[in-house]
Write a protein that holds these residues in place. Structure first.
Motif, PDB file in Angstrom:
ATOM      1  N   TYR A  18       0.913  -1.254  -0.141  1.00 30.39           N
ATOM      2  CA  TYR A  18       0.003   0.003  -0.053  1.00 30.39           C
ATOM      3  C   TYR A  18       0.841   1.261   0.050  1.00 30.39           C
ATOM      4  O   TYR A  18       0.179   2.444  -0.403  1.00 30.39           O
ATOM      5  CB  TYR A  18      -1.001   0.107   1.156  1.00 30.39           C
ATOM      6  CG  TYR A  18      -2.283  -0.493   0.736  1.00 30.39           C
ATOM      7  CD1 TYR A  18      -2.508  -1.773   0.494  1.00 30.39           C
ATOM      8  CD2 TYR A  18      -3.349   0.271   0.770  1.00 30.39           C
ATOM      9  CE1 TYR A  18      -3.764  -2.227  -0.030  1.00 30.39           C
ATOM     10  CE2 TYR A  18      -4.638  -0.090   0.327  1.00 30.39           C
ATOM     11  CZ  TYR A  18      -4.895  -1.291   0.030  1.00 30.39           C
ATOM     12  OH  TYR A  18      -5.958  -1.536  -0.601  1.00 30.39           O
ATOM     13  N   VAL A  19       2.155   1.203   0.406  1.00 34.35           N
ATOM     14  CA  VAL A  19       2.786   2.350   0.427  1.00 34.35           C
ATOM     15  C   VAL A  19       2.939   2.787  -1.089  1.00 34.35           C
ATOM     16  O   VAL A  19       3.095   4.055  -1.570  1.00 34.35           O
ATOM     17  CB  VAL A  19       4.338   1.932   1.106  1.00 34.35           C
ATOM     18  CG1 VAL A  19       5.464   3.090   0.603  1.00 34.35           C
ATOM     19  CG2 VAL A  19       4.282   1.774   2.505  1.00 34.35           C
ATOM     20  N   ASP A  20       3.198   1.720  -2.005  1.00 35.27           N
ATOM     21  CA  ASP A  20       3.278   2.202  -3.497  1.00 35.27           C
ATOM     22  C   ASP A  20       1.988   2.835  -4.181  1.00 35.27           C
ATOM     23  O   ASP A  20       1.767   3.847  -4.788  1.00 35.27           O
ATOM     24  CB  ASP A  20       3.350   0.972  -4.209  1.00 35.27           C
ATOM     25  CG  ASP A  20       5.079   0.357  -4.149  1.00 35.27           C
ATOM     26  OD1 ASP A  20       5.800   1.008  -3.657  1.00 35.27           O
ATOM     27  OD2 ASP A  20       5.173  -0.762  -4.175  1.00 35.27           O
ATOM     28  N   PHE A  21       0.686   2.404  -3.570  1.00 33.60           N
ATOM     29  CA  PHE A  21      -0.400   3.011  -3.799  1.00 33.60           C
ATOM     30  C   PHE A  21      -0.583   4.417  -3.130  1.00 33.60           C
ATOM     31  O   PHE A  21      -1.377   5.245  -3.915  1.00 33.60           O
ATOM     32  CB  PHE A  21      -1.565   2.016  -3.424  1.00 33.60           C
ATOM     33  CG  PHE A  21      -1.465   0.697  -3.771  1.00 33.60           C
ATOM     34  CD1 PHE A  21      -0.877   0.370  -5.085  1.00 33.60           C
ATOM     35  CD2 PHE A  21      -1.678  -0.408  -3.022  1.00 33.60           C
ATOM     36  CE1 PHE A  21      -0.762  -0.904  -5.735  1.00 33.60           C
ATOM     37  CE2 PHE A  21      -1.846  -1.689  -3.682  1.00 33.60           C
ATOM     38  CZ  PHE A  21      -1.468  -2.109  -4.862  1.00 33.60           C
ATOM     39  N   ILE A  22      -0.033   4.562  -2.052  1.00 35.77           N
ATOM     40  CA  ILE A  22      -0.242   5.863  -1.607  1.00 35.77           C
ATOM     41  C   ILE A  22       0.712   6.982  -2.346  1.00 35.77           C
ATOM     42  O   ILE A  22       0.232   8.055  -2.528  1.00 35.77           O
ATOM     43  CB  ILE A  22       0.194   5.827   0.015  1.00 35.77           C
ATOM     44  CG1 ILE A  22      -0.583   5.072   0.754  1.00 35.77           C
ATOM     45  CG2 ILE A  22       0.566   7.434   0.565  1.00 35.77           C
ATOM     46  CD1 ILE A  22       0.093   4.819   2.209  1.00 35.77           C
ATOM     47  N   VAL A  23       1.972   6.333  -2.816  1.00 38.75           N
ATOM     48  CA  VAL A  23       2.806   7.317  -3.646  1.00 38.75           C
ATOM     49  C   VAL A  23       2.043   7.580  -4.906  1.00 38.75           C
ATOM     50  O   VAL A  23       2.019   8.826  -5.546  1.00 38.75           O
ATOM     51  CB  VAL A  23       4.008   6.677  -3.615  1.00 38.75           C
ATOM     52  CG1 VAL A  23       4.682   7.528  -4.806  1.00 38.75           C
ATOM     53  CG2 VAL A  23       4.798   6.560  -2.399  1.00 38.75           C
TER      54      VAL A  23
ATOM     55  N   THR B  34       0.083   1.745 -11.752  1.00 36.33           N
ATOM     56  CA  THR B  34      -0.396   3.170 -11.279  1.00 36.33           C
ATOM     57  C   THR B  34      -1.695   2.915 -10.649  1.00 36.33           C
ATOM     58  O   THR B  34      -2.375   4.058 -10.613  1.00 36.33           O
ATOM     59  CB  THR B  34      -0.873   3.520 -12.837  1.00 36.33           C
ATOM     60  OG1 THR B  34      -1.735   2.986 -13.527  1.00 36.33           O
ATOM     61  CG2 THR B  34       0.632   3.893 -13.455  1.00 36.33           C
ATOM     62  N   LYS B  35      -2.011   1.779  -9.982  1.00 28.47           N
ATOM     63  CA  LYS B  35      -3.037   1.544  -9.178  1.00 28.47           C
ATOM     64  C   LYS B  35      -3.164   2.525  -7.870  1.00 28.47           C
ATOM     65  O   LYS B  35      -2.249   2.896  -7.263  1.00 28.47           O
ATOM     66  CB  LYS B  35      -3.138   0.186  -8.807  1.00 28.47           C
ATOM     67  CG  LYS B  35      -4.558  -0.153  -7.887  1.00 28.47           C
ATOM     68  CD  LYS B  35      -4.568  -1.422  -7.373  1.00 28.47           C
ATOM     69  CE  LYS B  35      -4.463  -2.629  -8.452  1.00 28.47           C
ATOM     70  NZ  LYS B  35      -4.407  -3.999  -7.731  1.00 28.47           N
ATOM     71  N   THR B  36      -4.291   3.489  -7.547  1.00 32.16           N
ATOM     72  CA  THR B  36      -4.334   4.255  -6.553  1.00 32.16           C
ATOM     73  C   THR B  36      -5.083   3.546  -5.493  1.00 32.16           C
ATOM     74  O   THR B  36      -5.654   2.490  -5.642  1.00 32.16           O
ATOM     75  CB  THR B  36      -5.147   5.450  -7.042  1.00 32.16           C
ATOM     76  OG1 THR B  36      -6.574   4.984  -7.341  1.00 32.16           O
ATOM     77  CG2 THR B  36      -4.448   6.331  -8.077  1.00 32.16           C
ATOM     78  N   LEU B  37      -5.133   4.323  -4.187  1.00 29.98           N
ATOM     79  CA  LEU B  37      -5.480   3.712  -2.891  1.00 29.98           C
ATOM     80  C   LEU B  37      -7.112   3.284  -2.893  1.00 29.98           C
ATOM     81  O   LEU B  37      -7.352   2.248  -2.727  1.00 29.98           O
ATOM     82  CB  LEU B  37      -5.448   4.583  -1.911  1.00 29.98           C
ATOM     83  CG  LEU B  37      -4.090   4.723  -1.177  1.00 29.98           C
ATOM     84  CD1 LEU B  37      -4.240   5.856   0.013  1.00 29.98           C
ATOM     85  CD2 LEU B  37      -3.796   3.253  -0.712  1.00 29.98           C
ATOM     86  N   PRO B  38      -8.163   3.970  -3.689  1.00 27.61           N
ATOM     87  CA  PRO B  38      -9.255   3.985  -3.711  1.00 27.61           C
ATOM     88  C   PRO B  38      -9.541   2.353  -4.516  1.00 27.61           C
ATOM     89  O   PRO B  38     -10.496   1.503  -4.097  1.00 27.61           O
ATOM     90  CB  PRO B  38     -10.158   4.848  -4.536  1.00 27.61           C
ATOM     91  CG  PRO B  38      -9.111   6.168  -4.183  1.00 27.61           C
ATOM     92  CD  PRO B  38      -7.819   5.676  -4.064  1.00 27.61           C
TER      93      PRO B  38
END
Length: 271
Positions: free
Chosen positions: A65-70, A217-221
């Motif tokens: 999830y750190v990657d998704f947060i970035v 490029t997946k985002t948190l939501p």
């Protein structure tokens, strides 16, 4: 005082009901994120339970999830900055030069349902080989952020006295210099409001990222969906991931609320 007492009681009760209605889901979400899946399904442990950070460990370490947060931070920041760079000068031009037809076009773009554009966007961007990259997500978020920024800033520029710019022109400044040195600093609350709302929209956006994003490029939501399986749902991980998405926006809204209020009410008393 006797006549005002019933109204005071009604106001307190009404405010309490509204606040509890808004806060209760957030409290339940945070509490569920600190429970195991067994405790979440147990009604007897709705309030009395042993907190655990296992769900947050799973979210932050095992699920990348750190990657998704970035990714979410980069897309929200880039789309907000680019939208401000384009939208603020556009709103100033529409306000000062009475470009009502252009303002009408912006308003129409503001009310068009974004979901109606997803299919044409996907078709166009897939032919351009852009689907799955950061650029397509930034552009799609800008489509919604730009009309919002122009709409807010037009009202703010309408509320600023034109005499300030005329005085600056008399003192020898060019129109661009007057905008940069006089109008732009005075419009800081409006810019802050537009930027904050644009960032919040981009951070919370799910629909565009679900269709146009890729694995890198997946985002948190969108990443929250990883906890929803075909046969079961990891409610603990889902609530922990939802808390990770919600808390940063709540902190930003808490500290920036005065700018949002002042920016949204700008121009309301003009004339």
């Amino acid at each position: 005082m006797r006549a005002r007492t019933p109204f005071t009681v009604f106001r307190v009760v009404a405010l309490t009901v509204v606040v509890l209605t808004l806060i209760a889901p957030l409290v339940w979400m945070v509490a569920a994120s600190l429970k195991t899946n067994v405790d979440i399904y147990d009604p007897g442990k709705a309030l009395a339970f042993t907190p655990t950070l296992e769900n947050y460990t799973k979210v932050l370490q095992q699920a990348n999830y750190v990657d998704f947060i970035v990714n979410s931070l980069w897309i929200a920041f880039a789309s907000t900055v680019l939208s401000l760079l384009i939208g603020v000068p556009a709103a100033y031009s529409m306000s000062r030069f009475a470009m009502r037809r252009s303002a009408l076009v912006v308003l129409m773009a503001r009310v068009i349902p974004a979901v109606s554009l997803l299919v044409p966007w996907y078709y166009v961007f897939s032919n351009l080989k852009m689907v799955g990259g950061f650029s397509v997500l930034i552009l799609s978020h800008m489509f919604v952020a730009l009309p919002l920024i122009v709409y807010i800033m037009m009202g703010y520029f309408d509320g600023l006295p034109l005499e300030l710019e005329e005085s600056a022109l008399v003192d020898g400044l060019t129109p661009i210099g007057a905008f940069r040195r006089i109008t732009l600093p005075l419009s800081t609350p409006g810019i802050a409001t537009a930027g904050i709302l644009s960032f919040i929209f981009s951070w919370n956006n799910f629909m565009f990222a679900l269709v146009l994003s890729g694995a890198d490029t997946k985002t948190l939501p969108v990443a929250i969906f990883d906890f929803v399986g075909y046969a079961s749902i990891d409610w603990g991980g889902l609530m922990a991931a939802s808390t990770v998405v919600t808390v940063p926006i709540m902190v930003i809204a808490l500290f920036a609320q005065k700018y949002v209020v002042s920016g949204l009410t700008a121009g309301a008393t003009k004339g």
